[in-house]
Motif scaffolding. Structure first.
Motif, PDB file in Angstrom:
ATOM      1  N   TYR A  99       0.945  -1.102  -0.048  1.00 58.63           N
ATOM      2  CA  TYR A  99      -0.061  -0.003  -0.136  1.00 58.63           C
ATOM      3  C   TYR A  99       0.883   1.258   0.090  1.00 58.63           C
ATOM      4  N   GLN A 100       2.097   1.219   0.804  1.00 61.02           N
ATOM      5  CA  GLN A 100       2.895   2.365   0.809  1.00 61.02           C
ATOM      6  C   GLN A 100       3.419   2.717  -0.218  1.00 61.02           C
ATOM      7  N   ALA A 101       3.905   1.494  -1.044  1.00 59.64           N
ATOM      8  CA  ALA A 101       4.844   1.657  -2.231  1.00 59.64           C
ATOM      9  C   ALA A 101       3.890   2.171  -3.400  1.00 59.64           C
ATOM     10  N   VAL A 102       2.371   1.693  -3.555  1.00 58.10           N
ATOM     11  CA  VAL A 102       1.828   2.242  -4.440  1.00 58.10           C
ATOM     12  C   VAL A 102       1.550   3.804  -4.209  1.00 58.10           C
ATOM     13  N   LYS A 103       1.334   4.234  -3.159  1.00 55.43           N
ATOM     14  CA  LYS A 103       1.145   5.583  -2.314  1.00 55.43           C
ATOM     15  C   LYS A 103       2.470   6.567  -3.050  1.00 55.43           C
ATOM     16  N   PHE A 104       3.561   5.717  -3.033  1.00 58.16           N
ATOM     17  CA  PHE A 104       4.675   6.476  -3.502  1.00 58.16           C
ATOM     18  C   PHE A 104       4.838   6.582  -5.049  1.00 58.16           C
ATOM     19  N   ILE A 105       4.188   5.747  -5.651  1.00 56.83           N
ATOM     20  CA  ILE A 105       4.327   5.658  -7.139  1.00 56.83           C
ATOM     21  C   ILE A 105       3.354   6.871  -7.661  1.00 56.83           C
ATOM     22  N   VAL A 106       2.045   6.734  -6.832  1.00 58.56           N
ATOM     23  CA  VAL A 106       1.163   7.790  -7.365  1.00 58.56           C
ATOM     24  C   VAL A 106       1.433   8.939  -6.845  1.00 58.56           C
ATOM     25  N   HIS A 107       2.380   9.384  -5.714  1.00 61.96           N
ATOM     26  CA  HIS A 107       2.941  10.642  -5.583  1.00 61.96           C
ATOM     27  C   HIS A 107       3.706  11.052  -6.682  1.00 61.96           C
ATOM     28  N   LEU A 108       4.705  10.135  -7.087  1.00 57.53           N
ATOM     29  CA  LEU A 108       5.501  10.699  -8.214  1.00 57.53           C
ATOM     30  C   LEU A 108       4.593  11.026  -9.518  1.00 57.53           C
ATOM     31  N   HIS A 109       3.550  10.276  -9.516  1.00 55.05           N
ATOM     32  CA  HIS A 109       2.735  10.827 -10.945  1.00 55.05           C
ATOM     33  C   HIS A 109       2.155  12.096 -10.668  1.00 55.05           C
ATOM     34  N   LEU A 110       1.763  12.334  -9.528  1.00 57.11           N
ATOM     35  CA  LEU A 110       1.010  13.893  -9.118  1.00 57.11           C
ATOM     36  C   LEU A 110       2.115  14.915  -8.967  1.00 57.11           C
ATOM     37  N   THR A 111       3.464  14.444  -8.779  1.00 56.06           N
ATOM     38  CA  THR A 111       4.420  15.489  -8.987  1.00 56.06           C
ATOM     39  C   THR A 111       4.950  15.403 -10.217  1.00 56.06           C
ATOM     40  N   ASN A 112       4.506  14.855 -11.399  1.00 56.27           N
ATOM     41  CA  ASN A 112       5.234  14.856 -12.621  1.00 56.27           C
ATOM     42  C   ASN A 112       6.428  14.302 -12.834  1.00 56.27           C
ATOM     43  N   GLU A 113       6.777  13.317 -11.906  1.00 61.99           N
ATOM     44  CA  GLU A 113       7.956  12.603 -12.410  1.00 61.99           C
ATOM     45  C   GLU A 113       7.829  11.420 -13.165  1.00 61.99           C
ATOM     46  N   ILE A 114       6.780  10.893 -13.335  1.00 62.56           N
ATOM     47  CA  ILE A 114       6.336   9.561 -14.119  1.00 62.56           C
ATOM     48  C   ILE A 114       5.080  10.065 -14.570  1.00 62.56           C
ATOM     49  N   THR A 115       4.338   9.143 -15.554  1.00 60.36           N
ATOM     50  CA  THR A 115       2.992   9.321 -15.771  1.00 60.36           C
ATOM     51  C   THR A 115       2.477   7.859 -15.923  1.00 60.36           C
ATOM     52  N   LEU A 116       1.445   7.586 -15.264  1.00 65.06           N
ATOM     53  CA  LEU A 116       0.517   6.475 -15.156  1.00 65.06           C
ATOM     54  C   LEU A 116      -0.524   6.947 -15.956  1.00 65.06           C
ATOM     55  N   TYR A 117      -1.059   5.541 -16.736  1.00 65.60           N
ATOM     56  CA  TYR A 117      -2.220   6.068 -17.669  1.00 65.60           C
ATOM     57  C   TYR A 117      -2.775   4.620 -17.897  1.00 65.60           C
ATOM     58  N   SER A 141      -9.211   0.068  -0.632  1.00 70.93           N
ATOM     59  CA  SER A 141      -8.318   1.259  -0.307  1.00 70.93           C
ATOM     60  C   SER A 141      -8.610   2.483  -1.238  1.00 70.93           C
ATOM     61  N   PHE A 142      -9.291   2.233  -2.204  1.00 76.65           N
ATOM     62  CA  PHE A 142      -9.373   3.125  -3.012  1.00 76.65           C
ATOM     63  C   PHE A 142      -9.995   4.765  -2.584  1.00 76.65           C
ATOM     64  N   PRO A 143     -11.069   4.456  -2.116  1.00 77.46           N
ATOM     65  CA  PRO A 143     -11.482   5.924  -1.390  1.00 77.46           C
ATOM     66  C   PRO A 143     -10.665   6.504  -0.401  1.00 77.46           C
ATOM     67  N   ALA A 144     -10.084   5.785   0.602  1.00 79.29           N
ATOM     68  CA  ALA A 144      -9.165   6.296   1.460  1.00 79.29           C
ATOM     69  C   ALA A 144      -8.006   6.854   0.824  1.00 79.29           C
ATOM     70  N   LEU A 181      -8.956  10.284  -0.958  1.00 77.06           N
ATOM     71  CA  LEU A 181      -9.184  11.318  -0.079  1.00 77.06           C
ATOM     72  C   LEU A 181      -7.962  11.872   0.376  1.00 77.06           C
ATOM     73  N   GLU A 182      -7.087  10.942   0.538  1.00 74.50           N
ATOM     74  CA  GLU A 182      -5.857  11.330   1.266  1.00 74.50           C
ATOM     75  C   GLU A 182      -5.176  12.199   0.186  1.00 74.50           C
ATOM     76  N   PHE A 183      -4.913  11.751  -0.988  1.00 72.47           N
ATOM     77  CA  PHE A 183      -4.305  12.678  -2.080  1.00 72.47           C
ATOM     78  C   PHE A 183      -4.933  13.908  -2.096  1.00 72.47           C
ATOM     79  N   PHE A 184      -6.323  14.038  -2.269  1.00 73.38           N
ATOM     80  CA  PHE A 184      -7.054  15.105  -2.510  1.00 73.38           C
ATOM     81  C   PHE A 184      -6.851  16.260  -1.620  1.00 73.38           C
ATOM     82  N   ASN A 185      -7.080  15.823  -0.157  1.00 74.40           N
ATOM     83  CA  ASN A 185      -6.987  16.611   0.884  1.00 74.40           C
ATOM     84  C   ASN A 185      -5.618  17.292   1.042  1.00 74.40           C
ATOM     85  N   SER A 186      -4.591  16.583   0.674  1.00 72.18           N
ATOM     86  CA  SER A 186      -3.257  17.056   0.991  1.00 72.18           C
ATOM     87  C   SER A 186      -2.414  17.503  -0.004  1.00 72.18           C
TER      88      SER A 186
END
Length: 496
Positions: free
Chosen positions: A49-67, A110-113, A116-121
């Motif tokens: 779960y933490q690993a996926v959060k990390f990868i998503v974080h990199l997507h949102l900071t434009n380091e990588i692109t997931l599609y 884990s999707f809703p959590a 919301l976590e990414f959205f709120n932060s």
């Protein structure tokens, strides 16, 4: 969201190495997410779960692109592209991909959590986020439901979303509760005007639709009209699903009942006369009136409203029964909402009359086909609405033999209207203008026929159309019509 505890440099060394390999194979820097995850797993946090959060974080900071690629699954582009729009719009476009990634990693609950976590932060300075924060009464579930619907709209250009798309994100109990809140329009999202219930004419699936108010929260420069929430009830006579009668709209007619039925009417009159509207608002005065056709069940309700200066909300069951699955339940809920709104707005008590409701209040059936399930769902909705009803409800039917037990419990009073007895029939005939009023022998004779009040009324209507100048012929015509109404087709006719 910060990830200082992770060694991102090691991760990017792995990414650079993979990127060179993929590009050398003429892969344009694209790789399936499952393959990519396996290659970089050793440089990610231990917990999936933490690993996926990390990868998503990199997507949102434009380091990588997931599609997401239709029919092939989730992919990662190792050379990131710049965002074409605001970061929050990019996030909405990304939601289907995130959903797919979590499903691949078996983390779907884990999707809703995570959303919301990414959205709120991450989006505190975005216009949509600021607008959404103004609705501080929305809980996390409501916020996720709206955010996901917005993402669906941006990704697929569809304002309407089916409720079943949310079934995989919640427990069954939570999902069913959410569906109930939407279908009975008690959801805060509906009350705040952010979504509206929307049935699809050629689909069995219930869904809701984003309002222009919500769309303008995402795209404030769009030229859209935001209509105020419509008050669905007014004091106009003809409205969707019912007819509204003022006391003066109802004829002031004389009704005659057998002694037992008259006592019942007098008791109801006394209860309403001696109870103010505020007290009636906190209790449910529900009555089930059954009996042979023509014995005055509907006339009783109209007479009650005329005598006591009450509004009458008259509902024919055929007006609310719909062809498509789910619509009848919506109509029932909408009808009770209209009644509650009308009660609040009116300075007079309001009677809700369900006329000829035998089929709707009948026993639930064993489910053998889809229509059985549909019928039972309608009854469940009606039972729920009656449970929460405050006011005056009258339901009429021909027989209570097949009445569902749960409905019986919800009616405070039960009364069967009997066919008028001899003395009552004499009163009915005496109350009408005719030659029999001054001829006691004739009055006794015609009163022997066991007609209901409605049948007597039919006889008089026929008389008015067929009457002649000759009184003798007119008397004979009266008896002929009485016998016809009473279905006496053989034997000697009674006459003078």
């Amino acid at each position: 969201m910060q990830f200082e505890q992770f060694d991102s440099s090691l991760f990017f060394q792995e990414v650079q190495k993979i990127s060179e390999e993929v590009n050398s194979e003429d892969g344009a820097g694209n790789l399936s997410f499952a393959s990519f995850y396996k290659k970089v797993e050793k440089s990610l946090p231990d917990e999936t779960y933490q690993a996926v959060k990390f990868i998503v974080h990199l997507h949102l900071t434009n380091e990588i692109t997931l599609y997401k690629e239709e029919g092939k699954g989730a992919f990662i582009q190792l050379k990131a592209e710049t965002f074409a729009d605001s970061q929050i719009i990019e996030f909405f476009y990304f939601l289907p991909t995130l959903n797919l990634i979590l499903r691949e990693m078996r983390l779907i609950q884990s999707f809703p959590a995570m959303v919301l976590e990414f959205f709120n932060s991450s989006f505190t300075n975005e216009y949509f986020s600021e607008e959404l924060d103004a609705y501080d009464l929305l809980d996390e579930q409501d916020r996720f439901i709206l955010i996901y619907a917005v993402g669906y709209f941006i990704t697929y250009n569809k304002k309407r979303i089916e409720l079943n798309r949310y079934s995989k994100f919640f427990s069954r109990a939570t999902y069913l509760s959410f569906c109930q809140q939407i279908t009975n329009e008690s959801s805060l999202l509906i009350k705040e005007g952010l979504i509206e219930l929307k049935s699809e004419r050629y689909s069995d699936e219930i869904g809701f639709m984003l309002t222009n108010k919500t769309i303008l929260m995402i795209f404030p420069n769009w030229d859209l009209e935001v209509e105020p929430k419509k008050d669905r009830v007014s004091f106009e006579k003809h409205q969707e699903g019912f007819t509204l009668y003022q006391p003066e709209d109802l004829k002031d007619v004389s009704l005659y009942f057998n002694e037992r039925n008259q006592k019942f009417k007098d008791r109801i009159d006394l209860i309403i006369k001696c109870t103010d509207k505020e007290k009636l608002s906190s209790a449910a005065l529900a009555m089930m009136i059954s009996g042979y056709p023509g014995t005055g069940k509907t006339a009783f309700a109209k007479k009650l409203c005329n005598d006591l200066d009450l509004l009458l909300m008259f509902v024919e069951m055929s007006d609310i029964q719909a062809k498509y699955i789910g619509e009848t339940e919506q109509n029932i809920h909408r009808l009770f909402n209209q009644y509650r709104n009308l009660w609040k707005k009116s300075d007079k008590p309001v009677v809700l009359l369900f006329n000829e409701c035998d089929q709707l209040f009948g026993r639930k059936v064993q489910v053998e086909k889809s229509s059985d399930l549909f019928s039972n769902a309608v009854q469940s909705q009606l039972l729920n609405e009656m449970e929460n009803l405050n006011g005056i409800l009258i339901a009429t039917c021909n027989s209570t033999d097949n009445l569902e037990e749960a409905f019986k419990r919800r009616f405070l009073f039960h009364m069967e209207f009997e066919k008028p007895d001899f003395e009552t029939r004499k009163k009915i005939w005496c109350g009408l203008d005719g030659a029999w009023t001054s001829n006691s022998k004739m009055l006794n004779t015609i009163s022997q026929y066991e007609l209901t009040g409605a049948q007597i009324d039919n006889v008089l209507k026929k008389m008015s159309l067929l009457s002649t100048i000759d009184d003798t012929i007119q008397d004979q015509l009266l008896f002929d019509l009485i016998e016809e109404e009473d279905n006496i087709l053989v034997g000697n006719k009674i006459g003078f």
